[in-house]
Design an enzyme around this catalytic site. Structure first.
Site: not given
Length: 323
Positions: A129, A155
């Site tokens: 990501t 995260y």
């Protein structure tokens, strides 16, 4: 036997949003055989896989990649590639409890890499990501593959950790691994806790739409089918050890996204409700995807206007069946 083996792909997290869309893309556009592994947590919706069992080139294992004993039974064959989508991904959940993110995103990645070391796959793609790069100000240039990792929440830190693990295995063991880092995805099958599905759901139900802070946080939006096509091209033409940024060339503030959806649905902007900002809320993400464009020939094809209309239409017909 050799020919059949060359067509086998292991997809982890294939009941999730991006993973299920990728399996659909592969089954519809290639001759690969898919083995899908998913833990089936809240984010792994079995309804996302409802049509896959009809395909003779598909099989499924209910399995936690962080549990190596469970994972062993999946490796009854050698795979052409492992594509690791399996991840805990929701930032708010990671702030409340980071433990599952460490287990799945780091330990799960480690387990898969060990199978590559032992010759159970010819290549490995880590789906990462843009959040591993941290945050940009409004006037800073977009993230490139050389941008430093600077994650700002549990995260993104767990995903950055997994990326570093993948890189270290390439440098140490010279195994054929690649990393892709995408901007914010949207499209059919996304869990309704995520930003765009939540807006659509609340708007359709005439419920207040929560907007963090001043609503001016910027994200680069990528339609999920474009992302799946990019991963497929990396699978075929990517080079071991490389990182590929995959962006949508579509930066919008959170408020702009909400207003676009409300406009399409003919709903009032009075549904917007400003709420206290998220802890460690990154201000802006922006992806420079020139490397994958120049080396592999990929660029986004679906405009935000077309993609968001397709997404809204899907949720109109499927919200009753979604979690």
């Amino acid at each position: 036997m050799e020919e059949y083996r060359q067509k086998d792909i292991l997809v982890t997290g294939g009941a999730g949003f991006i993973g299920s869309n990728f399996i659909k893309f592969i089954l519809n556009n290639t001759s690969y055989h898919i083995t899908n592994v998913d833990k089936l947590t809240y984010a792994g919706n079995s309804s996302n896989m409802v049509n896959f069992d009809k395909h003779s080139r598909y099989r499924f294992f209910h399995c936690n990649i962080a549990d190596n004993e469970q994972l062993k039974r999946v490796f009854d064959k050698k795979y052409f590639a492992i594509i690791n989508f399996a991840a805990e991904t929701h930032v708010d959940r990671s702030i409340e409890n980071a433990a599952p993110f460490i287990e799945t995103n780091i330990k799960g990645t480690f387990n898969l890499l060990n199978y590559v070391i032992h010759g159970k796959a010819e290549k490995y793609i880590q789906i990462s990501t843009d959040e591993v790069y941290g945050s940009l100000s409004e006037d800073e240039p977009s993230f490139t593959e050389k941008s430093p990792l600077s994650p700002n929440n549990p995260y993104s830190a767990s995903k950055a950790s997994a990326d570093l693990l993948v890189r270290s295995f390439y440098k140490t063991y010279q195994i054929p691994v690649m990393i892709t880092r995408c901007s914010n995805n949207y499209g059919p099958h996304q869990h309704t806790e995520k930003f765009i599905p939540k807006i659509i759901q609340h708007a359709l139900q005439e419920k207040k739409i929560p907007l963090y802070g001043d609503g001016m946080n910027i994200r680069d939006w990528l339609f999920v089918e474009d992302h799946c096509r990019a991963i497929s091209m990396v699978l075929e033409n990517g080079k071991p050890g490389e990182i590929y940024n995959i962006g949508g060339d579509c930066e919008k503030t959170n408020k702009e996204v909400i207003l676009s959806i409300l406009n399409i649905l003919g709903k009032s902007k009075d549904l917007i409700e400003h709420v206290t900002d998220r802890k460690g809320h990154d201000r802006r993400y922006s992806i420079n995807f020139q490397k994958i464009y120049k080396q592999i020939g990929w660029q986004p094809a679906v405009s935000f206007d077309d993609g968001i209309r397709k997404t809204i239409d899907w949720y109109k017909h499927n919200l009753g069946r979604e979690k």
